[in-house]
Scaffold this active site. Structure first.
Site, PDB file in Angstrom:
ATOM      1  N   CYS A 206      -5.371   6.732   3.714  1.00 34.19           N
ATOM      2  CA  CYS A 206      -5.874   7.958   3.088  1.00 34.19           C
ATOM      3  C   CYS A 206      -6.690   7.542   1.862  1.00 34.19           C
ATOM      4  O   CYS A 206      -6.239   6.738   1.054  1.00 34.19           O
ATOM      5  CB  CYS A 206      -4.719   8.872   2.708  1.00 34.19           C
TER       6      CYS A 206
ATOM      7  N   CYS B  37      12.571   9.855  -5.332  1.00 33.82           N
ATOM      8  CA  CYS B  37      11.445   9.679  -4.418  1.00 33.82           C
ATOM      9  C   CYS B  37      11.531   8.263  -3.862  1.00 33.82           C
ATOM     10  O   CYS B  37      11.417   7.287  -4.608  1.00 33.82           O
ATOM     11  CB  CYS B  37      10.153   9.896  -5.209  1.00 33.82           C
TER      12      CYS B  37
ATOM     13  N   CYS C  56       2.969  10.750  -7.816  1.00 34.52           N
ATOM     14  CA  CYS C  56       2.668  10.724  -6.394  1.00 34.52           C
ATOM     15  C   CYS C  56       1.371   9.988  -6.114  1.00 34.52           C
ATOM     16  O   CYS C  56       0.348  10.271  -6.727  1.00 34.52           O
ATOM     17  CB  CYS C  56       2.469  12.156  -5.922  1.00 34.52           C
TER      18      CYS C  56
ATOM     19  N   CYS D 266      -5.332   7.710  -1.826  1.00 37.93           N
ATOM     20  CA  CYS D 266      -3.965   7.248  -2.090  1.00 37.93           C
ATOM     21  C   CYS D 266      -3.938   5.765  -2.429  1.00 37.93           C
ATOM     22  O   CYS D 266      -4.475   4.940  -1.692  1.00 37.93           O
ATOM     23  CB  CYS D 266      -3.095   7.533  -0.867  1.00 37.93           C
TER      24      CYS D 266
ATOM     25  N   GLU E 298       8.537   0.650  -4.562  1.00 38.03           N
ATOM     26  CA  GLU E 298       8.851   1.451  -5.738  1.00 38.03           C
ATOM     27  C   GLU E 298       9.701   2.667  -5.381  1.00 38.03           C
ATOM     28  O   GLU E 298       9.593   3.229  -4.298  1.00 38.03           O
ATOM     29  CB  GLU E 298       7.551   1.881  -6.429  1.00 38.03           C
TER      30      GLU E 298
ATOM     31  N   CYS F 170       1.317   0.876   3.523  1.00 31.95           N
ATOM     32  CA  CYS F 170       1.193   1.932   4.534  1.00 31.95           C
ATOM     33  C   CYS F 170       0.093   1.519   5.497  1.00 31.95           C
ATOM     34  O   CYS F 170      -0.947   1.024   5.062  1.00 31.95           O
ATOM     35  CB  CYS F 170       0.844   3.258   3.852  1.00 31.95           C
TER      36      CYS F 170
HETATM   37  N1  SAH Z   1       2.934   8.993   3.756  1.00 32.54           N
HETATM   38  C1  SAH Z   1       3.527  10.241   3.480  1.00 32.54           C
HETATM   39  C2  SAH Z   1       4.454  10.228   2.282  1.00 32.54           C
HETATM   40  C3  SAH Z   1       4.021   9.447   1.063  1.00 32.54           C
HETATM   41  S1  SAH Z   1       2.699  10.084   0.130  1.00 32.54           S
HETATM   42  C4  SAH Z   1       2.473  11.298   3.310  1.00 32.54           C
HETATM   43  O1  SAH Z   1       1.300  10.962   3.265  1.00 32.54           O
HETATM   44  O2  SAH Z   1       2.820  12.464   3.286  1.00 32.54           O
HETATM   45  C5  SAH Z   1       3.432  11.412  -0.800  1.00 32.54           C
HETATM   46  C6  SAH Z   1       2.453  12.501  -1.214  1.00 32.54           C
HETATM   47  O3  SAH Z   1       1.586  12.048  -2.272  1.00 32.54           O
HETATM   48  C7  SAH Z   1       1.524  12.914  -0.089  1.00 32.54           C
HETATM   49  O4  SAH Z   1       1.360  14.298  -0.042  1.00 32.54           O
HETATM   50  C8  SAH Z   1       0.236  12.252  -0.488  1.00 32.54           C
HETATM   51  O5  SAH Z   1      -0.846  12.843   0.146  1.00 32.54           O
HETATM   52  C9  SAH Z   1       0.258  12.420  -1.981  1.00 32.54           C
HETATM   53  N2  SAH Z   1      -0.665  11.552  -2.700  1.00 32.54           N
HETATM   54  C10 SAH Z   1      -1.099  10.328  -2.353  1.00 32.54           C
HETATM   55  N3  SAH Z   1      -1.939   9.835  -3.279  1.00 32.54           N
HETATM   56  C11 SAH Z   1      -2.035  10.769  -4.247  1.00 32.54           C
HETATM   57  C12 SAH Z   1      -2.732  10.822  -5.502  1.00 32.54           C
HETATM   58  N4  SAH Z   1      -3.449   9.789  -5.929  1.00 32.54           N
HETATM   59  N5  SAH Z   1      -2.593  11.927  -6.240  1.00 32.54           N
HETATM   60  C13 SAH Z   1      -1.804  12.947  -5.829  1.00 32.54           C
HETATM   61  N6  SAH Z   1      -1.121  12.950  -4.677  1.00 32.54           N
HETATM   62  C14 SAH Z   1      -1.230  11.867  -3.887  1.00 32.54           C
HETATM   63 FE1  SF4 Z   2       0.051   6.385   3.638  1.00 31.00          FE
HETATM   64 FE2  SF4 Z   2      -0.740   7.255   1.253  1.00 31.00          FE
HETATM   65 FE3  SF4 Z   2      -1.736   8.353   3.469  1.00 31.00          FE
HETATM   66 FE4  SF4 Z   2       0.821   8.825   2.786  1.00 31.00          FE
HETATM   67  S1  SF4 Z   2      -1.000   9.462   1.624  1.00 31.00           S
HETATM   68  S2  SF4 Z   2       0.018   8.298   4.830  1.00 31.00           S
HETATM   69  S3  SF4 Z   2       1.356   6.826   1.865  1.00 31.00           S
HETATM   70  S4  SF4 Z   2      -2.020   6.209   2.808  1.00 31.00           S
END
Ligand code: SAH
Ligand code: SF4
Length: 395
Positions: free
Chosen positions: A140, A129, A371, A143, A116, A136
């Site tokens: 996390c 973006c 995000c 996420c 996406e 990934c």
């Molecule tokens: N992997 C990288 C970049 C992609 S995630 C990283 O983790 O930084 C982009 C941003 O979205 C990151 O700060 C991540 O922590 C945040 N993010 C992920 N899931 C989210 C959610 N459900 N609500 C708000 N922010 C989220």
């Molecule tokens: Fe991967 Fe999501 Fe963690 Fe970013 S926030 S490192 S995309 S699992």
């Protein structure tokens, strides 16, 4: 740091040759690689530098995809190029437009995988973006992308190809001879889509170098922000080899909580991470690091958390801006968004301590474009809610 931390970089990158006819895709090659590939396929060495410059401009400055349109090249040479090469970018599978103007694209890359891309228009800028991986490898717990099992690194061509795709859709390629448009629809790039960019370092670097190249897309390095969960050894390299702005997915102020939210913390903990951020060689007042902090109800959002966050940043003397992200819920997510009052109180503590503390406006909510909500539609084998909760340390 624990040796058993579930961190892998066990992903593959596909070769450049396209299936049909074995033609080579030129998109994503560095200037040196392009030169080498042209020479290998018959361009005279003496002419290679000039040809690289010409072809580069056609691809990245004018957005041309057909060698026959490269009118400053001899017709016979154009035909030769056409026989051996293609100029290929990811194919748009679907496009959704939010009521607030945010556009979400699903694009298909080689092998049938999908990622996406989100375009966010604002008054003074337009931010794209982009994704660096399918899924990934990290998990996390808040996420959506982290629940996706399927993972593959994108090639440099697939990464810069997302930018080219968006320029196509925004109809933003300049017309030869037209006056230069200073107010770009696509003025900024954030690597905040799917994937951990620093686990696909070389491809991300090459793609961003192409996006910055003054003879092409020509975006300043200050308009590109790479977001990482904290791959500590690659942070210094990012400063040296890419030179873009850095955002860090911080999200917790103690190792106990960060180990759960951002499991890479078990590999490199908060102190190690802060050390790397403080040493980010290009850091200056004008290049603050953005601390991203997702607000999770009852998990990381107390006044004490806000004070600890400030203390970490001050202790290491890091020029910083703290971006508070209201948690974007997704189906089955094991967390809730903090209340608006809680987020404001947290922001106020950060602000009083002397740091900018913007609360990120949630965009494209109606189309799940925000995000952390990105996850390709083809990846249906989602982990069960139970599994997510177990990993998140919840009951
Ligand atoms: N992997 C990288 C970049 C992609 S995630 C990283 O983790 O930084 C982009 C941003 O979205 C990151 O700060 C991540 O922590 C945040 N993010 C992920 N899931 C989210 C959610 N459900 N609500 C708000 N922010 C989220
Ligand atoms: Fe991967 Fe999501 Fe963690 Fe970013 S926030 S490192 S995309 S699992």
């Amino acid at each position: 740091m624990s040796a058993s931390a579930p961190i892998t970089q066990d992903v593959m990158t596909i070769p450049r040759k396209t299936p049909e006819g074995g033609k080579i895709n030129l998109v994503g090659l560095t200037r040196d690689q392009l030169r080498a590939v042209l020479i290998e396929h018959g361009t005279k060495e003496k002419q290679a530098k000039m040809r690289v410059g010409q072809i580069w401009q056609w691809i990245y400055q004018w957005g041309v995809r057909d060698f026959h349109e490269m009118t400053n090249l001899a017709k016979a040479y154009r035909a030769e190029l056409d026989a051996k090469f293609v100029i290929e970018i990811p194919e748009v599978v679907s496009k959704q437009v939010s009521t607030d103007g945010t556009r979400k694209y699903l694009v298909r890359i080689a092998g049938g995988h999908e990622v996406e891309v989100v375009y966010i228009p604002e008054d003074d800028r337009g931010t794209l973006c982009i994704s660096s991986q399918v899924g990934c490898t990290l998990t996390c717990s808040f996420c959506h992308t982290g629940t996706q099992k399927l993972v593959r690194n994108l090639t440099a061509g697939e990464i810069v190809g997302q930018v080219m795709m968006a320029r196509d859709d925004l109809e933003e390629w300049p017309v030869p001879g037209a006056p230069k448009d200073e107010t770009r629809l696509l003025s900024n790039i954030v690597l905040m889509g799917m994937g951990e960019p620093l686990y696909n370092f070389e491809n991300v670097r090459d793609a961003m170098k192409i996006a910055m190249d003054p003879e092409g897309i020509s975006l300043s390095r200050r308009r590109i922000t790479l977001s990482t969960s904290g791959v500590v050894p690659e942070i210094a390299r990012t400063a040296e080899e890419i030179g873009c702005l850095l955002a860090i997915s911080f999200h917790a102020t103690t190792d106990d909580v960060r180990d759960v939210l951002v499991p890479i913390n078990k590999r490199w903990n908060i102190e190690e991470l802060l050390g790397a951020l403080a040493a980010y060689p290009k850091v200056s007042n004008s290049e603050r690091i953005t601390f991203e902090y997702v607000m999770l109800d009852g998990v990381n959002d107390t006044d004490e958390d806000a004070h600890r966050l400030i203390d970490h940043i001050k202790r290491h003397n890091i020029p910083a801006k703290i971006n508070l992200i209201p948690f974007n819920e997704w189906p089955g997510a094991p967390y809730k968004r903090s209340s608006n009052n809680r987020i404001r109180a947290f922001a106020n503590i950060v602000y009083q301590a002397g740091y900018a503390s913007p609360i990120r406006k949630t965009r494209g909510d109606d189309i799940m474009a925000a995000c952390g909500q990105l996850k390709s539609a083809t990846e249906r084998a989602r982990k069960s809610r139970k599994q997510i909760e177990a990993e998140a340390g919840l009951k």
